[in-house]
Design a protein around this motif. Structure first.
Motif, mmCIF file in Angstrom:
data_model
loop_
_atom_site.group_PDB
_atom_site.id
_atom_site.type_symbol
_atom_site.label_atom_id
_atom_site.label_comp_id
_atom_site.label_asym_id
_atom_site.label_seq_id
_atom_site.Cartn_x
_atom_site.Cartn_y
_atom_site.Cartn_z
ATOM 1 N N GLU A 147 -44.994 -12.169 -18.790
ATOM 2 C CA GLU A 147 -43.910 -11.574 -18.014
ATOM 3 C C GLU A 147 -44.345 -11.377 -16.567
ATOM 4 O O GLU A 147 -43.623 -11.724 -15.622
ATOM 5 C CB GLU A 147 -43.545 -10.234 -18.666
ATOM 6 C CG GLU A 147 -42.312 -9.610 -18.094
ATOM 7 C CD GLU A 147 -42.041 -8.269 -18.719
ATOM 8 O OE1 GLU A 147 -42.925 -7.766 -19.448
ATOM 9 O OE2 GLU A 147 -40.967 -7.696 -18.475
ATOM 10 N N GLY A 182 -56.104 -9.124 -23.109
ATOM 11 C CA GLY A 182 -55.492 -10.181 -23.902
ATOM 12 C C GLY A 182 -54.082 -9.897 -24.379
ATOM 13 O O GLY A 182 -53.709 -10.322 -25.470
ATOM 14 N N TRP A 183 -53.298 -9.175 -23.567
ATOM 15 C CA TRP A 183 -51.905 -8.932 -23.958
ATOM 16 C C TRP A 183 -51.064 -10.053 -23.371
ATOM 17 O O TRP A 183 -50.548 -9.970 -22.251
ATOM 18 C CB TRP A 183 -51.459 -7.553 -23.481
ATOM 19 C CG TRP A 183 -52.107 -6.502 -24.292
ATOM 20 C CD1 TRP A 183 -53.396 -6.077 -24.200
ATOM 21 C CD2 TRP A 183 -51.534 -5.775 -25.374
ATOM 22 N NE1 TRP A 183 -53.653 -5.139 -25.151
ATOM 23 C CE2 TRP A 183 -52.530 -4.917 -25.886
ATOM 24 C CE3 TRP A 183 -50.271 -5.764 -25.966
ATOM 25 C CZ2 TRP A 183 -52.301 -4.073 -26.962
ATOM 26 C CZ3 TRP A 183 -50.043 -4.912 -27.020
ATOM 27 C CH2 TRP A 183 -51.057 -4.078 -27.511
ATOM 28 N N VAL A 184 -50.928 -11.067 -24.178
ATOM 29 C CA VAL A 184 -50.390 -12.311 -23.662
ATOM 30 C C VAL A 184 -48.931 -12.172 -23.256
ATOM 31 O O VAL A 184 -48.543 -12.609 -22.174
ATOM 32 C CB VAL A 184 -50.559 -13.411 -24.723
ATOM 33 C CG1 VAL A 184 -49.913 -14.665 -24.245
ATOM 34 C CG2 VAL A 184 -52.018 -13.626 -25.000
ATOM 35 N N ALA A 185 -48.145 -11.525 -24.088
ATOM 36 C CA ALA A 185 -46.716 -11.450 -23.800
ATOM 37 C C ALA A 185 -46.483 -10.693 -22.498
ATOM 38 O O ALA A 185 -45.644 -11.070 -21.676
ATOM 39 C CB ALA A 185 -45.988 -10.771 -24.955
ATOM 40 N N LEU A 186 -47.252 -9.625 -22.326
ATOM 41 C CA LEU A 186 -47.090 -8.836 -21.103
ATOM 42 C C LEU A 186 -47.551 -9.637 -19.897
ATOM 43 O O LEU A 186 -46.933 -9.604 -18.832
ATOM 44 C CB LEU A 186 -47.905 -7.552 -21.214
ATOM 45 C CG LEU A 186 -47.565 -6.679 -22.415
ATOM 46 C CD1 LEU A 186 -48.409 -5.416 -22.421
ATOM 47 C CD2 LEU A 186 -46.101 -6.312 -22.405
ATOM 48 N N PRO A 227 -52.105 -18.489 -24.280
ATOM 49 C CA PRO A 227 -52.029 -18.731 -25.735
ATOM 50 C C PRO A 227 -50.778 -18.122 -26.336
ATOM 51 O O PRO A 227 -50.848 -17.178 -27.114
ATOM 52 C CB PRO A 227 -53.298 -18.073 -26.258
ATOM 53 C CG PRO A 227 -53.621 -17.027 -25.259
ATOM 54 C CD PRO A 227 -53.114 -17.496 -23.939
ATOM 55 N N TYR A 285 -54.150 -6.860 -18.109
ATOM 56 C CA TYR A 285 -53.575 -7.540 -19.268
ATOM 57 C C TYR A 285 -54.409 -8.757 -19.644
ATOM 58 O O TYR A 285 -54.579 -9.081 -20.810
ATOM 59 C CB TYR A 285 -52.129 -7.944 -18.976
ATOM 60 C CG TYR A 285 -51.199 -6.763 -18.868
ATOM 61 C CD1 TYR A 285 -51.486 -5.572 -19.535
ATOM 62 C CD2 TYR A 285 -50.046 -6.808 -18.107
ATOM 63 C CE1 TYR A 285 -50.647 -4.484 -19.438
ATOM 64 C CE2 TYR A 285 -49.197 -5.728 -17.999
ATOM 65 C CZ TYR A 285 -49.504 -4.562 -18.665
ATOM 66 O OH TYR A 285 -48.691 -3.482 -18.574
#
Lengths: 1180, 143
Positions: free
Chosen positions: A496, A489-493, A525, A485
Motif C-alpha cells: 500500500e 515483513g508486512w507485505v500488504a502494508l 512476495p 514494514y
C-alpha cells in the motif's frame, strides 16, 4: 479546547464588588486575587453604578411560555463577571462621624445598595476607612446606627486602616476573610434555592431540570465544592442523555446538535473535575462511557458530518485535557484497578485520542464532501447566509431578522440549518487539521518509542498530504514508514505504502524513484493465496496480487527500454528515459531492491598464481514475477583490466550500442534471461597478472540503451537472506552448482606472487661461540630474474620465543642487555663495480637489518657477510628475506620475495674455573675458618701476607679446537695484593681440543687485611684454531677473542699461628730422617699448644708422643722427630695433631701431606733441589 | 464476531494473518494487528504494570479501537497471537479458550517436518482448522 468559552474552561472564581473610596480599590483587588482561594473583584468607582446588578424584571412571567433551550449562553459569563456574590461598601470615617449632611449621604447610599442587593440576595459588607491615629474617634452610637442602617451583622462592619503597613495588611485580610465567607454563603444560598426547585419535581420541562442542575453545579464550583459539583454535573449529563429520544421542541437535526453541545459542555466539566482531582482512570472510564453513549447518535444522513466533527472534537478536547493534566504519567498504575472497565495502557496516552480525533475528522471530511456533492445547488452555498447566528441558548442557531432597525431572532428550519452548516464546513480545510492532529499523535507515539503506532499515524498523515497534493511531504513520511514494514515483513502494508510512494514519485517527476518503487512492488512476495479480494482500499496501486505485480513490471521495463514513458499529470511533460536522462539504479547490500536483482559472485579457488586462469561463477537471482532479459552484463573487478562484458547473444544489435571500452574482453552468452526465483549461473575463466587481491566489485546489468542497474557483488558464503522473501515459504536454491562453493565461495581471490628465480644462500659455519663476531655469509644468485630494487631484510628471532633481550630490557637498548646482536654487515662485494653504492639503503639495528642489494643481471651473484655477536649462549633463528622486482620499470611495483632462515646456536667457548690452595704442608690457623666449617659457599679466606696459590683453568666446551693465546690476571687495585705468575710464559699459544682443560697457577700474597679483597679479572685471549680455515672459508682472518671473568672477592685474615710440617720428599728404607713440626706464633700472646703423635706401624718414632708446649709471642717452636722407615712404598707418616688451647682449634695434616715415599734402597738419581719440597708447581 | 486472527513471529513478521470479514477493511485490520504489537512489546517489557498477568501467555485486551477490540497472546517462543473482534461484550474466558485452541493448531502446524520455522504458515489444513475455531468462538459458553 479553545473552542469553549473562557468561562467554561477555567474553574469559576467568586466575585465581589467594591464601591466607594476608589483610591483603595487597586490594593484590595490585587490582594483578593493573590490569596488562595482567589476572589475576583469588581471595582465600582461610584456608588450609583450599583444599579448594574439590579435584576431586570422579566417582561412576562407567564408560566405557559415554553422553554427556549437548555442552557442560556451568557448565564455563566454573567455570574462570573457581572453579578457579585458580595458587595463591600467602603465609607471613610469622616463621612460617618462628620457632618449630619454626610451621614445622611451615607444612609442614602446604604439604602440604594440594599435596594439592589436584596433583590439578588447579594451580601453586603461595610468597611469604614479610617486613619490609624484616629481609629477610636468614631463614636459607638454612629457605629451601631451604621450597622442598623446597613442591616448587617456587627462582624460585617470592618474597620479598614490603609495608612499603616501592618494595619493595612490586617485590614485586607479581615476584608478578604469576610468577603470569602459571605461569598460562600451567597453561593450556598443560591445553590440551595435552585436545588429546592429541582427537588420540588414540578418542573415544567426537562430542559429546566438540566438548567437548574447546571446552575447548582456551578454554584458548587464557586464554593470550590468539587465533589458536589461533579455529582450535579453528572446528574445533568444523564438528564441530557435522556432527552435524546423525548424532546420535540426543535427540528430533529438542531435538536440533536443542541443536546450534543450541552452534553459536550457537561462532559468537559466532568472530565476536568475528575482529572484535576487526580482521578485519571475514572476520567478515562467516564470518557469512554460518554463516547459509548453518543457515538452512534449520528443523526440525519445529510448532516452526519456534524456528528463526526463533534466526535472528533470530543477526542481532541480530552486529549488536550489529558496532556495538560500533570497526573497523566504517574497514575497509570491504577489501570488494573477497575475490574469491569479494564483500561489499557494506550488509553492513558493523549496520542491515542489525537489519533481518534483525526480519524473522526477524516470521517467528517468525507461525509461533508458527500453532503456537498449531494446538495444540487452546492455552488450557491457560500457565506451569504451571514444572518444566521448563534442564539441565546447553548447549541442553538437563529436567523437574525431586521425589522426596520430592530433585530429579532427567529428559529431556523432544519434545511436552513444544514445549509448554514455546509457553508461553514466549506470554509475550513479539514486536511490541515487532520494532519496537525496526526502529527501530534505521531510525535507523541515516537516519543514513547511505539514505532508501529507512529507508523500508522504517519501513514494516515501521508495519505492526507497525498490528498491535498503535497507529494513532497507525503513521500518523506512514507519513506520512513516503509522502512519499518520492510524490516518486519508486512507485505500488504508495504504494498500500500509503495503504491503511494510510486504515485508521489510520478507526480514529483522523479523517474528514478518511480522505477525503484515500482520494481520493489513488482518483487514483493505477494502470495497467490492472499485473500486479494478483500483488499479493496489499497491506495493508488490497487490490491496486491500477482497480475498487478506483472503489470507493474511490464510498465517499468517499458520505461527501461525507453519504449514507454511515464504518464504524469497534465502540466508536466511525460518523462522518458533517453540519452539526456539515462537511468542508473544502484543496488547495494542493504537496498530493498536486492529482491529485484541479486548478484552472487564466487571464485572457484581461493588462491591462484598470476597469469593462471581460474573459474568464476556469476549468479543472478530475481523475484520479479516475469522473466527479465538483460542486454548486457558487465562484471567489474578492482583490477580493471580483468573486468569483462557478457553480451546477450539474442540481442546482439542492441548490445552493440553499449559502452564497450576498447580492449575490454567481451563474451557472448546465448541468452541472458533470468527466471523468477531461479539462479542464472554464468561461469567464465579469468586471469590476473597482478598479484594481490582480485575482487569482484559490481555486476552491472544494462537493459535498453540508457538504463543501468548496478549490483554490488556478494559472496555466496556471506550472503544475507533476501529481505521479505526470507519469511516466505519458497524453494531456496543455491547460487552455484557446487554446494560446497555455495557455502564457502568468495567474491575475492588472492593472486600469488610470481615464483622467485633468485637463490638466496646462507652459509653457516657451525655453532657460534659467545664473544666472537660470528660471520654468516649471504649470497644472492640470480637464476633467471634480474634483481632490481632488491632489499635484504634480516631478522634475528629467539627460537624459544621471548625476546633477544634480557628480561630487564624495558629501558632503551644498551649493549649489555642484548643477548645476541647484529653487529654489522661487512664485505659487500659488487660484481659489477660500476654500480655505485650511494643509493644503497643500510639500516642496522640489534635484531633487524635492512640492506639494499645492487642491480643484478641474470646469472650474476652478490654476497655479503653478516656479523652477529652472541653475548650469552642462546640459540637464535636468522631470517633473511630478499624482496626484489624482476623488472626495472618503476611502475610495476610487484615485488617477488625469497625467504631463507637458519638456526644458529650460540655456545660458550671456554669455561673458566679457579681454585685457591695453600702451600704444601703449611697451614695457617684462620679462626673464622674453624668456626664455619662445611659451608661450601663461604668466600675463600686467605692468610694475610702469606703466599696462597690460585689455579685458573680454562676448559674448551665448544666443538672446535681453540688456540689459547694467554691467560693473565689483571688486578684492578694495585698494591693491596701481589699476584705473580709462577712460570713466566711457558707456552706457545696452546691448542686446546674440545673437552681439554688448560690450567695456570698464580701465587697470591694479600698485603692488606680486608674483608672483601678484589683479586682481579682473569683475561683469556683465544681464537679459533686457524687450522680449521678450510672448513669455513670465510673465517680467513680469525679474530682474537678476549674473554674476561672477574674473580670473586676473597676475605683476608691474619693467621695467629702457622704450622709447617717438614719432611723430606722421600725416605730410604732403614735410613732415619727428621720429621719436624714448626709452630710459628704470630701473635703478641703466649700460646699454649698441645700436640700428640699417633704411632705408625711403618715407622719407628723417637720423641714424645704428647705434650703441651708454650710458644712465645712472635717466635717459633719446632718439634723434631726422628723416624726410621720400616717398610718401603708410599707410607703414612705418624699422624700429628696440634691443638691450640686459646683458639680451641686442632690441626691434623691431611693424608696427602703426611705421606712419604720410602725407597727400598737409595735410588740412583741425583737428589737435587730437595730443599724446595714445600712448594712445587703442580700439574694435575 | 472475530474479524481477524494473526500469528506474528519473533521478528514481528506476520506468520499467518487471516481476516474473516466481508467488509473491505482487511488492510485496516493488518494495520490494527501491526499496531497492537507495540502494546505487546510494552506489556512484555514492563511486566510490572500488568501485575497479575506475569508469566501468563494470555495478555488480555491490548487496546480498544472505536470498532474493534484487540486481544493478545504470547507463546514461549515469542510468537504472538492477535485476535481482533467486533463484539462489544467479550468474556475473557472465551478469548482464553480461543487462544489455547489456536495455540494447539499452531503447534501442530509448525511441527510439520516440511515447515521451516520462522516462515509463513501456508498449510491449508491449518487455515481450515483456524476457520473452525473462529466459527465456534463464543458458542461453547453462550450456549
Amino acid at each position: 479546547m479553545e473552542d469553549f468559552p473562557e468561562e467554561l474552561r477555567r474553574p469559576p472564581v467568586a466575585l465581589a464588588a467594591l464601591v466607594g473610596c476608589p483610591e483603595l480599590h487597586a490594593p484590595i483587588t490585587t490582594h483578593l486575587l493573590a490569596e488562595q482561594p482567589p476572589i475576583n473583584a469588581l471595582a465600582l468607582p461610584d456608588i450609583s453604578k450599583i444599579s448594574l446588578f439590579a435584576r431586570i424584571p422579566k417582561e412576562s412571567s407567564a408560566p405557559a411560555r415554553p422553554v427556549g433551550g437548555i442552557l442560556k449562553r451568557d448565564w455563566l459569563f454573567k455570574h462570573r463577571t457581572r453579578i457579585p456574590a458580595v458587595v463591600a461598601a467602603l465609607f471613610s470615617s469622616d463621612q460617618i462621624s462628620g457632618e449630619p449632611a454626610q451621614w445622611l449621604q451615607v444612609c442614602n447610599d446604604l439604602e440604594n445598595l440594599k435596594g439592589v442587593t436584596k433583590g439578588r440576595n447579594i451580601k453586603l459588607v461595610v468597611a469604614v476607612v479610617t486613619q490609624s491615629n484616629s481609629k477610636d474617634e468614631i463614636s459607638e452610637d454612629r457605629m451601631i446606627a451604621l450597622r442598623k442602617r446597613a442591616e448587617v451583622d456587627s462582624k460585617y462592619i470592618i474597620i479598614f486602616i490603609p495608612d499603616d503597613p501592618l494595619e493595612l495588611k490586617q485590614s485586607l485580610n479581615r476584608l478578604r476573610n469576610t468577603l470569602g465567607e459571605l461569598a460562600n454563603t451567597y453561593y450556598k444560598d443560591e445553590g440551595r434555592r435552585v436545588k429546592a426547585r429541582i427537588d420540588r419535581k414540578n418542573l415544567s420541562s426537562i430542559e429546566l431540570h438540566i438548567r437548574y442542575c447546571f446552575k447548582v453545579a456551578v454554584y458548587a464550583e464557586f464554593r470550590r465544592d468539587w465533589a458536589e459539583g461533579l455529582r450535579i454535573y453528572e446528574e445533568a449529563y444523564h438528564a441530557v442523555r435522556e432527552m435524546v429520544g423525548s424532546s420535540t421542541r426543535l427540528p430533529p437535526i438542531q435538536r440533536l446538535v443542541e443536546i450534543k453541545t450541552v452534553a459536550e459542555q457537561l462532559n468537559f466539566k466532568i472530565s476536568t473535575l475528575l482529572m484535576h482531582s487526580g482521578k485519571l482512570a475514572e476520567a478515562i472510564i467516564w470518557f469512554r462511557r460518554h463516547m459509548g453513549a453518543y457515538r452512534r447518535l449520528v443523526g440525519a444522513p445529510d448532516a452526519n458530518f456534524l456528528h463526526w466533527e463533534w466526535l472528533s472534537r470530543q477526542f481532541l478536547v480530552f486529549a488536550e485535557l489529558l496532556e495538560s493534566s500533570s497526573a497523566a504519567v504517574q497514575n497509570t498504575s491504577s489501570a488494573t484497578s477497575g475490574t469491569a472497565d479494564k483500561l489499557t495502557e494506550w488509553e492513558f496516552y493523549p496520542a491515542y485520542y489525537y489519533q481518534s480525533a483525526a480519524q473522526y475528522l477524516k470521517e467528517k471530511s468525507s461525509c461533508l464532501e458527500l453532503a456537498l456533492s449531494m446538495s444540487e445547488n452546492a455552488d450557491e452555498i457560500d457565506g451569504s447566509n451571514e444572518s444566521v447566528t448563534t442564539s441565546v441558548y447553548v447549541g442553538q442557531f437563529a436567523k437574525l431578522l431586521e425589522h426596520g432597525g430592530a433585530f429579532t431572532m427567529q428559529l431556523l428550519t432544519d434545511e436552513e440549518f444544514v445549509r448554514h452548516a455546509l457553508a461553514e464546513g466549506k470554509r475550513f480545510q479539514d486536511s490541515f487539521e487532520i494532519i496537525a492532529l496526526l502529527k501530534r499523535s505521531f510525535e507523541a507515539y515516537n516519543k514513547h518509542k511505539t514505532l508501529r503506532m507512529a507508523s500508522y499515524c504517519g501513514f494516515q498523515m501521508a495519505r492526507e498530504y497525498f490528498a491535498i497534493n503535497d507529494f513532497g511531504n507525503a513521500k518523506q513520511v512514507l519513506d520512513n514508514v516503509a522502512n519499518l514494514y520492510r524490516q518486519e515483513g508486512w507485505v500488504a502494508l508495504l504494498w500500500e505504502i509503495l503504491g503511494y510512494l510510486r504515485e508521489c514519485s510520478r507526480k514529483i517527476g522523479s523517474v528514478k524513484d518511480f522505477v525503484e518503487h515500482s520494481l520493489e512492488m513488482a518483487a514483493l512476495p505477494v502470495s497467490i493465496t492472499t485473500d486479494a479480494q478483500f483488499f479493496k482500499d489499497c491506495g493508488p496501486a490497487g490490491s496486491p496480487s500477482l497480475p498487478q505485480r506483472e503489470m507493474i513490471q511490464k510498465e517499468v521495463f517499458g520505461v527501461f527500454r525507453g519504449e514507454s514513458e511515464i504518464a504524469l499529470n497534465e502540466e508536466n511533460n511525460p518523462l522518458k528515459v533517453t540519452d539526456d536522462h539515462p537511468l542508473y539504479l544502484e543496488i547495494d547490500l542493504v537496498s530493498p531492491l536486492r529482491v529485484v536483482l541479486l548478484a552472487s559472485v564466487a571464485f572457484h579457488e581461493q588462491i591462484v598464481k598470476p597469469g593462471r586462469p581460474t573459474m568464476i561463477t556469476v549468479s543472478l537471482l530475481t523475484q520479479l514475477p516475469l522473466n527479465v532479459e538483460i542486454d548486457q552484463l558487465e562484471i567489474q573487478f578492482n583490477q580493471t583490466e580483468c573486468s569483462f562484458i557478457i553480451v546477450n547473444g539474442q540481442r546482439p544489435q542492441l548490445a552493440a550500442i553499449s559502452h564497450v571500452q576498447p580492449g575490454r574482453r567481451v563474451e557472448t552468452a546465448p541468452a541472458l534471461e533470468i527466471v523468477t526465483n531461479k539462479w542464472m549461473r554464468l561461469t567464465y575463466d579469468i586471469k590476473s597478472e597482478q598479484s594481490g587481491k582480485l575482487e569482484c566489485m559490481y555486476v552491472i546489468a544494462r537493459i535498453g540503451p540508457h538504463s543501468t542497474i548496478c549490483c554490488r557483488a556478494e559472496s555466496p558464503a556471506s550472503m544475507n537472506d533476501l529481505p521479505l522473501w526470507k519469511f516466505e515459504d519458497r524453494v531456496e536454491t543455491i547460487p552455484t552448482k557446487d554446494p560446497a562453493l555455495a557455502l564457502s565461495g568468495q567474491k575475492a581471490i588472492q593472486v600469488e606472487e610470481p615464483d622467485p628465480q633468485v637463490d638466496l644462500k646462507l652459509g653457516s659455519s657451525g655453532p657460534a661461540l659467545v664473544g666472537e663476531n660470528f660471520i654468516v655469509p649471504v649470497t644472492v644468485i640470480s637464476k633467471g630474474h634480474s634483481v632490481h630494487a632488491g632489499e635484504l631484510k634480516i631478522n634475528l628471532v629467539d627460537t624459544r620465543g621471548g625476546g633477544l633481550l634480557s628480561p630487564r630490557d624495558v629501558e632503551p637498548f644498551s649493549t649489555e642487555n642484548l643477548h645476541v646482536e647484529l653487529v654489522g654487515v661487512s664485505g659487500q662485494e659488487w660484481e659489477d663495480q660500476s654500480e655505485s653504492p650511494s643509493d644503497s639503503i643500510r639500516k642496522i639495528q640489534p635484531s633487524f637489518g635492512l640492506i639494499s642489494v645492487p642491480v643484478l643481471s641474470e646469472g650474476k651473484s652478490w654476497s655479503c657477510k653478516l656479523e652477529i655477536r652472541w653475548n650469552r649462549p642462546k640459540p637464535i633463528m636468522l631470517y633473511v628475506s630478499l624482496g626484489y622486482s624482476p623488472y626495472s620499470s618503476e611502475t610495476s611495483s610487484q615485488k617477488v620475495h625469497v625467504h631463507k632462515n637458519l638456526e644458529i646456536e650460540g655456545k660458550t667457548a671456554l669455561i673458566i674455573s679457579h681454585r685457591y690452595m695453600l702451600p704444601f704442608r703449611q697451614d695457617p690457623l684462620l679462626p673464622s675458618m674453624t668456626k664455619a666449617t662445611g659451608d661450601p659457599d663461604l668466600t675463600p679466606i686467605l692468610p694475610l701476607k702469606e703466599r696462597s696459590i690460585l689455579i685458573v683453568g680454562a676448559k674448551n666446551c665448544s666443538e672446535v679446537p681453540l688456540r689459547l693465546l694467554s691467560i693473565s690476571i689483571e688486578s684492578e687495585t694495585g698494591g693491596i695484593c701481589t699476584v705473580s705468575q709462577k712460570v713466566e710464559d711457558p707456552m706457545e699459544p696452546a691448542l686446546i681440543v674440545p673437552g681439554e682443560e688448560f690450567k695456570k697457577i698464580f701465587s697470591i700474597i694479600p698485603e692488606v687485611n680486608l674483608a672483601n679483597l678484589n683479586i682481579g679479572t682473569v683475561c683469556l685471549r683465544w681464537r679459533r684454531n686457524s687450522g680449521s680455515e678450510e672448513e669455513s672459508g670465510s673465517c680467513s682472518t680469525v679474530a682474537e677473542v678476549l674473554t674476561k671473568l672477574r674473580l670473586p672477592d676473597v676475605s683476608v685474615e691474619q693467621p695467629p699461628i702457622i704450622v709447617n710440617i717438614k719432611c723430606p720428599a722421600h725416605a730410604i728404607l732403614g735410613n732415619p730422617f727428621t720429621f719436624s713440626i714448626r709452630i710459628h706464633n704470630q701473635t703478641k700472646l703466649l700460646q699454649e699448644i698441645k700436640y700428640s703423635l699417633a704411632d705408625s706401624q711403618s715407622f719407628v718414632l723417637s720423641g714424645s708422643h704428647n705434650d703441651t708446649i708454650f710458644v712465645l709471642p712472635k717466635s717459633e717452636h719446632i718439634l723434631n722427630f726422628k723416624l726410621v722407615p720400616l717398610a718401603s712404598g708410599s707410607q703414612q707418616l705418624p699422624r700429628a695433631t696440634v691443638t691450640s688451647v686459646r683458639y680451641t682449634a686442632a690441626f691434623q695434616p691431611s693424608i696427602s701431606a703426611s705421606t712419604v715415599f720410602v725407597f727400598p734402597s737409595k735410588p740412583h738419581f741425583e737428589l737435587s733441589n730437595t730443599e724446595d719440597t714445600r712448594v712445587r708447581s703442580v700439574t694435575l | 464476531m472475530i474479524v481477524c486472527v494473526a500469528a506474528v513471529g519473533q521478528q514481528n513478521n506476520p506468520l499467518y494473518i487471516q481476516s474473516f470479514t466481508e467488509a473491505d477493511d482487511a488492510l485496516k485490520l493488518h494495520h490494527i494487528v501491526h499496531c497492537s504489537l507495540d502494546v505487546v512489546d510494552e506489556r512484555v517489557n514492563n511486566p510490572k504494570k500488568s501485575g497479575p498477568t506475569l508469566n501468563e501467555t494470555f495478555l488480555g485486551m491490548l487496546y480498544p479501537t472505536e470498532n474493534y477490540k484487540v486481544y493478545g497472546y504470547l507463546t514461549n517462543t515469542k510468537v504472538k497471537f492477535i485476535l481482533v473482534t467486533t463484539d462489544l461484550d467479550v468474556r475473557d474466558a472465551d478469548v482464553r479458550n480461543f487462544f489455547s485452541r489456536f495455540h494447539a493448531a499452531y503447534v501442530d502446524a509448525v511441527s510439520n517436518p516440511f515447515h521451516v520455522p520462522g516462515k509463513k504458515i501456508t498449510s491449508r489444513i491449518f487455515a481450515d482448522r483456524v476457520r473452525n475455531i473462529v466459527k465456534s468462538f463464543g458458542l461453547s459458553s453462550t450456549g
